[in-house]
Design a protein around this motif. Sequence first.
Motif, PDB file in Angstrom:
ATOM      1  N   ARG A  33     102.102 147.395  69.511  1.00 46.50           N
ATOM      2  CA  ARG A  33     102.158 148.829  69.807  1.00 46.50           C
ATOM      3  C   ARG A  33     101.381 149.588  68.735  1.00 46.50           C
ATOM      4  O   ARG A  33     101.751 149.559  67.567  1.00 46.50           O
ATOM      5  N   ARG A  34     100.337 150.270  69.149  1.00 45.35           N
ATOM      6  CA  ARG A  34      99.419 150.925  68.215  1.00 45.35           C
ATOM      7  C   ARG A  34     100.127 151.958  67.339  1.00 45.35           C
ATOM      8  O   ARG A  34      99.937 151.969  66.121  1.00 45.35           O
ATOM      9  N   ALA A  35     100.937 152.827  67.911  1.00 44.20           N
ATOM     10  CA  ALA A  35     101.621 153.860  67.132  1.00 44.20           C
ATOM     11  C   ALA A  35     102.608 153.231  66.148  1.00 44.20           C
ATOM     12  O   ALA A  35     102.716 153.661  64.998  1.00 44.20           O
ATOM     13  N   LEU A  36     103.318 152.211  66.588  1.00 44.38           N
ATOM     14  CA  LEU A  36     104.280 151.539  65.714  1.00 44.38           C
ATOM     15  C   LEU A  36     103.553 150.824  64.570  1.00 44.38           C
ATOM     16  O   LEU A  36     103.994 150.860  63.420  1.00 44.38           O
ATOM     17  N   HIS A  37     102.407 150.216  64.882  1.00 45.76           N
ATOM     18  CA  HIS A  37     101.646 149.518  63.852  1.00 45.76           C
ATOM     19  C   HIS A  37     101.085 150.505  62.837  1.00 45.76           C
ATOM     20  O   HIS A  37     101.092 150.233  61.625  1.00 45.76           O
ATOM     21  N   LEU A  38     100.609 151.650  63.293  1.00 41.75           N
ATOM     22  CA  LEU A  38     100.093 152.665  62.378  1.00 41.75           C
ATOM     23  C   LEU A  38     101.205 153.182  61.470  1.00 41.75           C
ATOM     24  O   LEU A  38     101.012 153.312  60.258  1.00 41.75           O
ATOM     25  N   SER A  39     102.381 153.439  62.042  1.00 42.88           N
ATOM     26  CA  SER A  39     103.493 153.905  61.205  1.00 42.88           C
ATOM     27  C   SER A  39     103.955 152.803  60.253  1.00 42.88           C
ATOM     28  O   SER A  39     104.363 153.069  59.118  1.00 42.88           O
ATOM     29  N   TRP A  40     103.867 151.540  60.682  1.00 45.69           N
ATOM     30  CA  TRP A  40     104.189 150.415  59.813  1.00 45.69           C
ATOM     31  C   TRP A  40     103.239 150.389  58.613  1.00 45.69           C
ATOM     32  O   TRP A  40     103.662 150.229  57.472  1.00 45.69           O
ATOM     33  N   GLN A  41     101.947 150.581  58.877  1.00 41.31           N
ATOM     34  CA  GLN A  41     100.959 150.581  57.805  1.00 41.31           C
ATOM     35  C   GLN A  41     101.177 151.744  56.846  1.00 41.31           C
ATOM     36  O   GLN A  41     101.052 151.587  55.626  1.00 41.31           O
ATOM     37  N   VAL A  42     101.510 152.905  57.376  1.00 42.19           N
ATOM     38  CA  VAL A  42     101.788 154.057  56.513  1.00 42.19           C
ATOM     39  C   VAL A  42     103.000 153.762  55.631  1.00 42.19           C
ATOM     40  O   VAL A  42     102.995 154.040  54.424  1.00 42.19           O
ATOM     41  N   GLY A  43     104.037 153.179  56.212  1.00 41.56           N
ATOM     42  CA  GLY A  43     105.227 152.826  55.435  1.00 41.56           C
ATOM     43  C   GLY A  43     104.924 151.821  54.348  1.00 41.56           C
ATOM     44  O   GLY A  43     105.372 151.967  53.200  1.00 41.56           O
ATOM     45  N   VAL A  44     104.154 150.795  54.675  1.00 46.54           N
ATOM     46  CA  VAL A  44     103.773 149.785  53.676  1.00 46.54           C
ATOM     47  C   VAL A  44     102.943 150.429  52.575  1.00 46.54           C
ATOM     48  O   VAL A  44     103.151 150.155  51.386  1.00 46.54           O
ATOM     49  N   PHE A  45     102.025 151.317  52.945  1.00 45.27           N
ATOM     50  CA  PHE A  45     101.201 151.975  51.939  1.00 45.27           C
ATOM     51  C   PHE A  45     102.046 152.835  51.011  1.00 45.27           C
ATOM     52  O   PHE A  45     101.858 152.806  49.789  1.00 45.27           O
ATOM     53  N   VAL A  46     102.987 153.598  51.565  1.00 43.42           N
ATOM     54  CA  VAL A  46     103.827 154.483  50.748  1.00 43.42           C
ATOM     55  C   VAL A  46     104.706 153.671  49.794  1.00 43.42           C
ATOM     56  O   VAL A  46     104.820 153.991  48.607  1.00 43.42           O
ATOM     57  N   VAL A  47     105.320 152.598  50.296  1.00 47.26           N
ATOM     58  CA  VAL A  47     106.170 151.758  49.440  1.00 47.26           C
ATOM     59  C   VAL A  47     105.320 151.102  48.352  1.00 47.26           C
ATOM     60  O   VAL A  47     105.705 151.095  47.170  1.00 47.26           O
ATOM     61  N   VAL A  72     102.414 151.838  36.723  1.00 47.67           N
ATOM     62  CA  VAL A  72     101.537 152.586  35.832  1.00 47.67           C
ATOM     63  C   VAL A  72     102.376 153.355  34.810  1.00 47.67           C
ATOM     64  O   VAL A  72     102.032 153.411  33.622  1.00 47.67           O
ATOM     65  N   ALA A  73     103.492 153.921  35.247  1.00 44.02           N
ATOM     66  CA  ALA A  73     104.388 154.612  34.314  1.00 44.02           C
ATOM     67  C   ALA A  73     104.947 153.633  33.284  1.00 44.02           C
ATOM     68  O   ALA A  73     105.134 153.973  32.111  1.00 44.02           O
ATOM     69  N   MET A  74     105.207 152.399  33.721  1.00 44.62           N
ATOM     70  CA  MET A  74     105.753 151.396  32.795  1.00 44.62           C
ATOM     71  C   MET A  74     104.722 150.896  31.795  1.00 44.62           C
ATOM     72  O   MET A  74     105.087 150.199  30.843  1.00 44.62           O
ATOM     73  N   LEU A  75     103.457 151.221  31.995  1.00 46.53           N
ATOM     74  CA  LEU A  75     102.466 150.843  30.992  1.00 46.53           C
ATOM     75  C   LEU A  75     102.695 151.608  29.690  1.00 46.53           C
ATOM     76  O   LEU A  75     102.419 151.091  28.610  1.00 46.53           O
ATOM     77  N   VAL A  97     105.544 151.653  44.162  1.00 48.04           N
ATOM     78  CA  VAL A  97     105.689 150.553  43.211  1.00 48.04           C
ATOM     79  C   VAL A  97     104.541 150.564  42.203  1.00 48.04           C
ATOM     80  O   VAL A  97     104.754 150.380  40.997  1.00 48.04           O
ATOM     81  N   VAL A  98     103.320 150.788  42.661  1.00 51.31           N
ATOM     82  CA  VAL A  98     102.171 150.832  41.748  1.00 51.31           C
ATOM     83  C   VAL A  98     102.307 151.998  40.771  1.00 51.31           C
ATOM     84  O   VAL A  98     102.051 151.848  39.570  1.00 51.31           O
ATOM     85  N   VAL A  99     102.728 153.166  41.247  1.00 48.19           N
ATOM     86  CA  VAL A  99     102.911 154.324  40.360  1.00 48.19           C
ATOM     87  C   VAL A  99     103.998 154.030  39.325  1.00 48.19           C
ATOM     88  O   VAL A  99     103.849 154.360  38.143  1.00 48.19           O
ATOM     89  N   VAL A 156     103.218 143.562  35.746  1.00 51.29           N
ATOM     90  CA  VAL A 156     103.927 142.776  36.768  1.00 51.29           C
ATOM     91  C   VAL A 156     104.274 143.658  37.958  1.00 51.29           C
ATOM     92  O   VAL A 156     104.098 143.271  39.123  1.00 51.29           O
ATOM     93  N   VAL A 157     104.754 144.863  37.691  1.00 57.21           N
ATOM     94  CA  VAL A 157     105.121 145.785  38.767  1.00 57.21           C
ATOM     95  C   VAL A 157     103.885 146.250  39.519  1.00 57.21           C
ATOM     96  O   VAL A 157     103.909 146.366  40.759  1.00 57.21           O
ATOM     97  N   ILE A 158     102.781 146.496  38.827  1.00 63.15           N
ATOM     98  CA  ILE A 158     101.545 146.904  39.501  1.00 63.15           C
ATOM     99  C   ILE A 158     101.087 145.813  40.460  1.00 63.15           C
ATOM    100  O   ILE A 158     100.735 146.086  41.618  1.00 63.15           O
ATOM    101  N   PHE A 159     101.103 144.557  39.998  1.00 63.18           N
ATOM    102  CA  PHE A 159     100.685 143.475  40.889  1.00 63.18           C
ATOM    103  C   PHE A 159     101.706 143.243  41.999  1.00 63.18           C
ATOM    104  O   PHE A 159     101.336 142.790  43.081  1.00 63.18           O
ATOM    105  N   GLY A 160     102.959 143.585  41.759  1.00 62.39           N
ATOM    106  CA  GLY A 160     103.951 143.545  42.839  1.00 62.39           C
ATOM    107  C   GLY A 160     103.611 144.565  43.921  1.00 62.39           C
ATOM    108  O   GLY A 160     103.715 144.279  45.118  1.00 62.39           O
TER     109      GLY A 160
END
Length: 150
Positions: A40-54, A63-66, A58-60, A74-78
């Motif tokens: 489902r295209r809409a579900l996949h797009l929202s899935w990608q947005v969710g993965v990107f936000v999460v 960076v704060a933990m640097l 984690v990356v931010v 370790v957290v950045i690579f996570g």
Amino acid sequence: MNTGSDKPGEAAVAEDRTGTDEAGVQRALGSRAPEFVKARRALHLSWQVGVFVVGLAVVVAGVAMLVLPGPGWVVIFGGMAIWATEFVWAQLVLRWTKRKVTEAAQRALDPKVRRRNIILTATGVVIIAVLAGVYLWKFGLEMPWNIKDQ
């Protein structure tokens, strides 16, 4: 979102040009979302947005933990690993990073490099010991901020 295909629910798969082949078994690049999400295209797009936000959160945090206490890299690579579940560019970055870390580990195990590192460490320890001895000889066990002008 253009997936590189005219068929719905089909994700594009980029060619892996990293040159690494882990015993001939390597996961294909592309989305690792469940099939019902990719269908489902809409579900996949929202899935990608969710993965990107999460992944971004984690990356931010990494960076704060640097600059704050914590395992920043370790957290950045996570966070990159979270992104790699969905995005080809993150998968390629992680493969490149893994290859470079493996190469660095192999170079560090080289006897010549180990010998050089031991010599440099011993030299540094001797220099620090001499400086500490000179300080103790001149000022004793007095803290630097308690030393009166001489």
